[in-house]
Design an enzyme around this catalytic site. Structure first.
Site, PDB file in Angstrom:
ATOM      1  N   HIS A   1      66.223 -42.954  57.597  1.00 60.46           N
ATOM      2  CA  HIS A   1      65.987 -41.597  58.107  1.00 60.46           C
ATOM      3  C   HIS A   1      64.529 -41.226  57.800  1.00 60.46           C
ATOM      4  CE1 HIS A   1      66.489 -37.157  58.104  1.00 60.46           C
ATOM      5  NE2 HIS A   1      67.592 -37.357  58.792  1.00 60.46           N
TER       6      HIS A   1
ATOM      7  N   GLN B   1      74.828 -40.267  54.074  1.00 63.77           N
ATOM      8  CA  GLN B   1      75.946 -40.618  54.967  1.00 63.77           C
ATOM      9  C   GLN B   1      77.015 -41.431  54.248  1.00 63.77           C
ATOM     10  OE1 GLN B   1      76.312 -39.466  58.022  1.00 63.77           O
ATOM     11  NE2 GLN B   1      74.298 -38.500  58.114  1.00 63.77           N
TER      12      GLN B   1
ATOM     13  N   LYS C   1      76.934 -32.190  53.851  1.00 63.63           N
ATOM     14  CA  LYS C   1      77.577 -33.232  54.651  1.00 63.63           C
ATOM     15  C   LYS C   1      78.936 -33.614  54.077  1.00 63.63           C
ATOM     16  CE  LYS C   1      73.202 -35.244  56.143  1.00 63.63           C
ATOM     17  NZ  LYS C   1      72.998 -34.936  57.551  1.00 63.63           N
TER      18      LYS C   1
ATOM     19  N   CYS D   1      66.293 -38.333  63.815  1.00 65.24           N
ATOM     20  CA  CYS D   1      65.342 -38.497  62.699  1.00 65.24           C
ATOM     21  C   CYS D   1      65.206 -39.960  62.292  1.00 65.24           C
ATOM     22  CB  CYS D   1      65.721 -37.653  61.483  1.00 65.24           C
ATOM     23  SG  CYS D   1      65.775 -35.917  61.822  1.00 65.24           S
TER      24      CYS D   1
END
Ligand code: PMP
Length: 405
Positions: A122, A202, A225, A363
């Site tokens: 990212h 993630q 997240k 991104c």
């Protein structure tokens, strides 16, 4: 088995309609939605507890401080850190990586040194290192991927030399879904005495994380997240590294003594936490992690894997579709394009049907460049998504594709 209907009923936003259609929220890799208990905890902080932390003797301040520090211990247990002072609160993943780039860079990187990154990182794990390059003449070495979207481990190993000082790798790709072999990466880097920073943004929503078992040197993630509030995240760092690094920002809280002649710094974790922290966010962050544990991460994983498998199989029946990222181990993220339909057009029309997906470069422009594309449509799933939603999503992609072809 989880009761998805019962879970959904806890998420008020899922009742929304978009253009008269029930919201189908498939943008979870960007941010997840919040169960009522997390929203209630934020309201509770403002209604009943609000006071600045750490500095007050009065009851409200003590309660706010206790909640804030309890979250630190909660996070410590959640990722199995050895000490709670190895948990530094930041604004999120981005700030955590900037902190490491700045402070680790200051203490441990010198002209000529090298940092290994991957092509799928990212921007938040690329640009901070480039900013550091303005101050120090360091070299970035980049691990490529194969056609499935998995890291080329042979090249990874070949990039090490006596100048290698750090490896930065994402646990899972926000674009490809690839779950990287961070255990293998860390073990290999350590044979060269090189520390590893893992971007867990993630990973944390889907995978159980044990930083001691992994032997990760740094592990960073954002609360938003993983069903938690925005504005707060975590830098986990091994004590020995954090102790060796200078403060990132100056201000209140991070000092021991201040005079115009000489200032001394507070101990960990406060050395890295200048200013008033997001104590309302931190209190709700603990609620979010409790909520995940109450549902059960393993049960969540099973449901999300089933959604991923079902959606992938169904998407592949669409003429002209290409899925980017077909790794063996994936988080519930699917990036795709249909023929030469622009990702933006697809996303706009899906929105008109009530379906929220992300479009663009996510991104990750260097990754897009490596894939030879400008962007993708990305659908990403969370525990509250259903098979019926995927059916509606597939039907909508077919409809939009037929319209735009
Ligand atoms: N790394 C990865 C892999 C991400 O997916 C994201 C969020 N898209 C970030 C870093 C940045 O997270 P934040 O914006 O919460 O700081």
């Amino acid at each position: 088995m989880i009761d998805v209907a019962a879970i959904r009923s806890q998420f008020p936003i899922l009742q929304r309609e978009i253009y008269g259609k029930p919201l189908i929220y498939l943008d979870n890799a960007a941010t997840s939605q919040h169960p009522q208990c997390v929203i209630d905890r934020i309201a509770h902080s403002y209604c009943r507890v609000n006071a600045n932390v750490h500095r007050g003797v009065h009851t409200l301040s003590q309660e706010a401080t206790e909640a804030h520090e309890n979250t630190r211990k909660k996070v410590q247990r959640y990722i199995n850190a050895r000490y709670s002072h190895e948990i530094i609160f930041t604004r999120g993943t981005t700030e955590a990586i900037n902190l490491v780039a700045h402070s680790f860079g200051q203490a441990h990187l010198n002209d000529g040194d090298e940092v290994i990154l991957t092509v799928m990182e990212h921007h938040s794990d690329i640009v901070p290192w480039q900013l550091l390059q303005q101050r120090k003449d360091i070299k970035l070495r980049v691990v490529p991927i194969d056609e499935r979207g998995e890291l080329n481990m042979e090249i990874f190993r070949s990039l090490f030399n006596e100048k290698t000082r750090l490896v930065c790798v994402m646990q899972a790709s926000n674009v490809l879904g690839t779950i990287n072999p961070i255990d293998e990466i860390i073990a290999y880097a350590h044979t060269h005495n090189v520390p590893v920073l893992v971007d867990g943004a993630q990973g944390i929503p889907h995978l159980s994380v044990d930083v001691q078992a992994l032997d990760a040197d740094f592990y960073v993630f954002s609360a938003h997240k993983v069903y938690g509030p925005t504005g707060i995240g975590v830098l986990y760092g091994k004590e020995k590294w954090l102790d060796s690094m200078p403060p990132y920002q100056g201000g209140g809280e991070m000092i021991a003594q201040v005079s115009f002649e000489r200032t001394t710094f507070n101990e960990l974790p406060y050395k890295f936490e200048a200013g008033t922290p997001d104590y309302v966010g931190s209190a709700a962050f603990a609620t979010a992690l409790d909520w995940v544990e109450s549902v059960g991460l393993e049960a969540m994983q099973l449901h999300e894997e089933a959604l991923l498998h079902y959606a992938t199989t169904q998407l592949m029946t669409i003429d002209g579709i290409k899925i980017y990222g077909t790794a063996q181990r994936k988080t519930p993220v699917i990036s795709f394009l249909v023929d030469n339909i622009h990702h933006y057009d697809m996303g706009m029309l899906l929105d008109k049907l009530g379906i929220a997906v992300r479009t663009g470069h996510h991104c990750a422009q260097p990754l897009m460049h490596a894939l030879g594309i400008e962007g993708t449509v990305r659908a990403s799933f969370a525990v509250y998504n259903t098979f019926e939603e995927i059916d509606a999503f597939i039907a909508a992609v077919k409809r939009v594709s037929n319209m735009l072809r």
